[in-house]
Design a protein around this motif. Structure first.
Motif, PDB file in Angstrom:
ATOM      1  N   LEU A   1       4.099  -5.694  -7.138  1.00 51.45           N
ATOM      2  CA  LEU A   1       5.535  -5.751  -7.368  1.00 51.45           C
ATOM      3  C   LEU A   1       5.921  -7.135  -7.880  1.00 51.45           C
ATOM      4  CD1 LEU A   1       8.240  -4.240  -7.036  1.00 51.45           C
ATOM      5  CD2 LEU A   1       8.372  -5.197  -4.728  1.00 51.45           C
ATOM      6  N   GLN A   2       6.620  -7.168  -8.994  1.00 51.23           N
ATOM      7  CA  GLN A   2       7.053  -8.419  -9.632  1.00 51.23           C
ATOM      8  C   GLN A   2       8.551  -8.606  -9.405  1.00 51.23           C
ATOM      9  OE1 GLN A   2       6.462  -8.373 -13.858  1.00 51.23           O
ATOM     10  NE2 GLN A   2       6.812 -10.559 -14.104  1.00 51.23           N
ATOM     11  N   LEU A   3       8.914  -9.696  -8.791  1.00 53.72           N
ATOM     12  CA  LEU A   3      10.320 -10.051  -8.569  1.00 53.72           C
ATOM     13  C   LEU A   3      10.627 -11.273  -9.417  1.00 53.72           C
ATOM     14  CD1 LEU A   3      13.038  -9.846  -6.961  1.00 53.72           C
ATOM     15  CD2 LEU A   3      12.011 -11.470  -5.344  1.00 53.72           C
ATOM     16  N   ASP A   4      11.676 -11.168 -10.235  1.00 55.07           N
ATOM     17  CA  ASP A   4      12.030 -12.265 -11.127  1.00 55.07           C
ATOM     18  C   ASP A   4      13.527 -12.523 -11.032  1.00 55.07           C
ATOM     19  OD1 ASP A   4      11.048 -14.041 -13.412  1.00 55.07           O
ATOM     20  OD2 ASP A   4      12.763 -13.033 -14.335  1.00 55.07           O
ATOM     21  N   ALA A   5      13.898 -13.803 -11.014  1.00 55.38           N
ATOM     22  CA  ALA A   5      15.315 -14.167 -11.009  1.00 55.38           C
ATOM     23  C   ALA A   5      15.867 -14.055 -12.419  1.00 55.38           C
ATOM     24  CB  ALA A   5      15.485 -15.592 -10.493  1.00 55.38           C
ATOM     25  N   TYR A   6      16.989 -13.350 -12.567  1.00 55.88           N
ATOM     26  CA  TYR A   6      17.579 -13.226 -13.906  1.00 55.88           C
ATOM     27  C   TYR A   6      18.091 -14.576 -14.387  1.00 55.88           C
ATOM     28  CZ  TYR A   6      20.541 -11.798 -17.758  1.00 55.88           C
ATOM     29  OH  TYR A   6      21.115 -11.675 -18.994  1.00 55.88           O
ATOM     30  N   SER A   7      18.838 -15.243 -13.517  1.00 58.20           N
ATOM     31  CA  SER A   7      19.310 -16.594 -13.822  1.00 58.20           C
ATOM     32  C   SER A   7      19.659 -17.253 -12.499  1.00 58.20           C
ATOM     33  CB  SER A   7      20.529 -16.569 -14.750  1.00 58.20           C
ATOM     34  OG  SER A   7      21.609 -15.901 -14.149  1.00 58.20           O
ATOM     35  N   GLY A   8      19.178 -18.439 -12.285  1.00 60.50           N
ATOM     36  CA  GLY A   8      19.413 -19.100 -11.002  1.00 60.50           C
ATOM     37  C   GLY A   8      18.477 -18.547  -9.945  1.00 60.50           C
ATOM     38  N   PHE A   9      18.517 -19.138  -8.764  1.00 59.55           N
ATOM     39  CA  PHE A   9      17.597 -18.760  -7.701  1.00 59.55           C
ATOM     40  C   PHE A   9      18.366 -18.484  -6.420  1.00 59.55           C
ATOM     41  CE2 PHE A   9      15.251 -21.396 -10.683  1.00 59.55           C
ATOM     42  CZ  PHE A   9      14.161 -20.586 -10.942  1.00 59.55           C
ATOM     43  N   GLY A  10      17.749 -17.741  -5.546  1.00 57.86           N
ATOM     44  CA  GLY A  10      18.373 -17.406  -4.274  1.00 57.86           C
ATOM     45  C   GLY A  10      17.332 -16.871  -3.326  1.00 57.86           C
ATOM     46  N   THR A  11      17.806 -16.312  -2.235  1.00 57.95           N
ATOM     47  CA  THR A  11      16.932 -15.727  -1.223  1.00 57.95           C
ATOM     48  C   THR A  11      17.246 -14.241  -1.108  1.00 57.95           C
ATOM     49  OG1 THR A  11      16.889 -17.795   0.036  1.00 57.95           O
ATOM     50  CG2 THR A  11      16.244 -15.793   1.203  1.00 57.95           C
ATOM     51  N   THR A  12      16.217 -13.421  -1.062  1.00 54.77           N
ATOM     52  CA  THR A  12      16.446 -11.978  -0.977  1.00 54.77           C
ATOM     53  C   THR A  12      15.366 -11.303  -0.152  1.00 54.77           C
ATOM     54  OG1 THR A  12      16.802  -9.937  -2.262  1.00 54.77           O
ATOM     55  CG2 THR A  12      15.145 -11.466  -3.099  1.00 54.77           C
ATOM     56  N   ASP A  13      15.740 -10.218   0.458  1.00 52.79           N
ATOM     57  CA  ASP A  13      14.758  -9.331   1.073  1.00 52.79           C
ATOM     58  C   ASP A  13      14.174  -8.425  -0.001  1.00 52.79           C
ATOM     59  OD1 ASP A  13      15.137 -10.199   3.727  1.00 52.79           O
ATOM     60  OD2 ASP A  13      16.884  -8.885   3.953  1.00 52.79           O
ATOM     61  N   ILE A  14      12.972  -7.941   0.237  1.00 56.93           N
ATOM     62  CA  ILE A  14      12.385  -6.863  -0.547  1.00 56.93           C
ATOM     63  C   ILE A  14      12.292  -5.661   0.384  1.00 56.93           C
ATOM     64  CG2 ILE A  14      10.374  -6.051  -1.822  1.00 56.93           C
ATOM     65  CD1 ILE A  14      11.831  -8.249  -3.244  1.00 56.93           C
TER      66      ILE A  14
ATOM     67  N   VAL B   1       0.853  -1.188   0.000  1.00 58.03           N
ATOM     68  CA  VAL B   1       0.000   0.000   0.000  1.00 58.03           C
ATOM     69  C   VAL B   1       0.891   1.242   0.000  1.00 58.03           C
ATOM     70  CG1 VAL B   1      -1.761   1.287   1.277  1.00 58.03           C
ATOM     71  CG2 VAL B   1      -1.865  -1.218   1.164  1.00 58.03           C
ATOM     72  N   ALA B   2       0.649   2.142  -0.926  1.00 58.61           N
ATOM     73  CA  ALA B   2       1.474   3.344  -1.050  1.00 58.61           C
ATOM     74  C   ALA B   2       1.326   4.227   0.181  1.00 58.61           C
ATOM     75  CB  ALA B   2       1.085   4.118  -2.296  1.00 58.61           C
ATOM     76  N   PRO B   3       2.435   4.778   0.680  1.00 56.54           N
ATOM     77  CA  PRO B   3       2.384   5.660   1.840  1.00 56.54           C
ATOM     78  C   PRO B   3       1.798   7.021   1.492  1.00 56.54           C
ATOM     79  CG  PRO B   3       4.597   5.611   0.959  1.00 56.54           C
ATOM     80  CD  PRO B   3       3.803   4.609   0.164  1.00 56.54           C
ATOM     81  N   ALA B   4       1.599   7.830   2.499  1.00 58.14           N
ATOM     82  CA  ALA B   4       0.994   9.154   2.301  1.00 58.14           C
ATOM     83  C   ALA B   4       1.833  10.045   1.396  1.00 58.14           C
ATOM     84  CB  ALA B   4       0.780   9.832   3.659  1.00 58.14           C
ATOM     85  N   SER B   5       3.140   9.841   1.400  1.00 61.96           N
ATOM     86  CA  SER B   5       4.014  10.668   0.570  1.00 61.96           C
ATOM     87  C   SER B   5       3.872  10.360  -0.917  1.00 61.96           C
ATOM     88  CB  SER B   5       5.473  10.461   0.981  1.00 61.96           C
ATOM     89  OG  SER B   5       5.905   9.147   0.650  1.00 61.96           O
ATOM     90  N   GLY B   6       3.450   9.129  -1.260  1.00 60.53           N
ATOM     91  CA  GLY B   6       3.369   8.724  -2.659  1.00 60.53           C
ATOM     92  C   GLY B   6       4.721   8.514  -3.306  1.00 60.53           C
ATOM     93  N   ARG B   7       5.792   8.385  -2.507  1.00 62.66           N
ATOM     94  CA  ARG B   7       7.150   8.249  -3.039  1.00 62.66           C
ATOM     95  C   ARG B   7       7.859   7.095  -2.338  1.00 62.66           C
ATOM     96  NH1 ARG B   7      10.580  12.341  -1.605  1.00 62.66           N
ATOM     97  NH2 ARG B   7      11.871  11.983  -3.434  1.00 62.66           N
ATOM     98  N   VAL B   8       8.371   6.146  -3.116  1.00 67.58           N
ATOM     99  CA  VAL B   8       9.082   5.010  -2.528  1.00 67.58           C
ATOM    100  C   VAL B   8      10.283   4.638  -3.385  1.00 67.58           C
ATOM    101  CG1 VAL B   8       6.985   4.040  -1.476  1.00 67.58           C
ATOM    102  CG2 VAL B   8       7.703   3.271  -3.761  1.00 67.58           C
ATOM    103  N   SER B   9      11.222   3.955  -2.762  1.00 67.30           N
ATOM    104  CA  SER B   9      12.251   3.210  -3.484  1.00 67.30           C
ATOM    105  C   SER B   9      12.049   1.733  -3.159  1.00 67.30           C
ATOM    106  CB  SER B   9      13.660   3.657  -3.089  1.00 67.30           C
ATOM    107  OG  SER B   9      13.928   3.335  -1.725  1.00 67.30           O
ATOM    108  N   ILE B  10      12.453   0.864  -4.080  1.00 68.08           N
ATOM    109  CA  ILE B  10      12.240  -0.576  -3.909  1.00 68.08           C
ATOM    110  C   ILE B  10      13.537  -1.287  -4.265  1.00 68.08           C
ATOM    111  CG2 ILE B  10      10.823  -2.565  -4.550  1.00 68.08           C
ATOM    112  CD1 ILE B  10       8.723  -0.549  -5.582  1.00 68.08           C
ATOM    113  N   GLN B  11      13.953  -2.228  -3.417  1.00 71.92           N
ATOM    114  CA  GLN B  11      15.231  -2.895  -3.631  1.00 71.92           C
ATOM    115  C   GLN B  11      15.131  -4.393  -3.370  1.00 71.92           C
ATOM    116  OE1 GLN B  11      18.386  -1.781  -0.939  1.00 71.92           O
ATOM    117  NE2 GLN B  11      19.997  -2.443  -2.338  1.00 71.92           N
TER     118      GLN B  11
END
Length: 214
Positions: free
Chosen positions: A100-113, A28-38
């Protein structure tokens, strides 16, 4: 769906159009309407979608807002090589759900969002615009509170308003709005009126002129 394959870096990039174990998230978008995603922990691709529901994306009813593959500043962002980072998404609707769509470029692993609220946007106010100005007045330099935005309006070049040019574009005297804008959702406006120069008139008078002898 895979975002359009473009290149491996930049604000709208998706390097590998073959999906490898895509995982979907919503937030859900915050009140600021501005986010970064990593996604910092292995070689991934990220895409952000706007849609009424996740199912609408599958049937072509979604709008792609951002897509990124390689983070060119992964060291600065504490991510591994080829990890993905959407630097800044602006003008999201506060309280609205995005996908939000997260896709592995090649191979698999574990990551935080990591989704970070970037806080309120820049102050788009500005000063030094008078209510009235003559068409032959010198150019006026507009003073934005926060640099980096864009001015729009008649006679505007950069941060300067040329009254003569504005008068010409208006095709005469009149008022118009000056806009100062960051992206599409942060802007302020003010109104100025360009006045024509007064026209001097000479009234005719009857008179008698007599040659004077020297």
């Amino acid at each position: 769906p895979a975002p359009p394959n473009t290149d491996c870096s930049g604000p709208m990039s998706w390097c590998n159009s073959t999906l490898d174990g895509t995982v979907w998230f919503s937030f859900v978008a915050p009140a600021s309407g501005r986010v970064s995603i990593q996604s910092p922990d292995f070689d991934t691709q990220l895409a952000l979608w706007d849609a009424p529901s996740c199912g609408d994306i599958l049937t072509g009813g979604g709008t792609l807002l951002a897509a990124v593959d390689d983070d060119a500043n992964n060291v600065l962002h504490n991510g591994v090589n080829y990890s993905s980072y959407i630097d800044s998404v602006t003008c999201l609707t506060p309280g609205k759900t995005y996908y939000l769509q997260l896709d592995a470029y090649s191979g698999f692993g574990t990551t935080d969002i990591i989704i970070t609220d970037l806080g309120n946007g820049p102050d788009a106010s500005f000063t030094n615009l008078p209510d009235h100005i003559c068409a032959d007045a010198a150019a006026i330099n507009l003073n934005p509170t926060t640099a980096g935005g864009t001015f729009y309006g008649y006679g505007i070049t950069g941060t300067s308003l040329d009254p003569a040019q504005a008068y010409q574009q208006l095709q005469g005297q009149g008022s118009f709005v000056v806009y100062y804008q960051f992206w599409a959702c942060y802007q302020s406006t003010d109104t100025v009126e360009i006045d024509s120069l007064p026209v001097a008139t000479v009234a005719e008078r009857d008179g008698t002129f007599t040659n004077a002898e020297r």
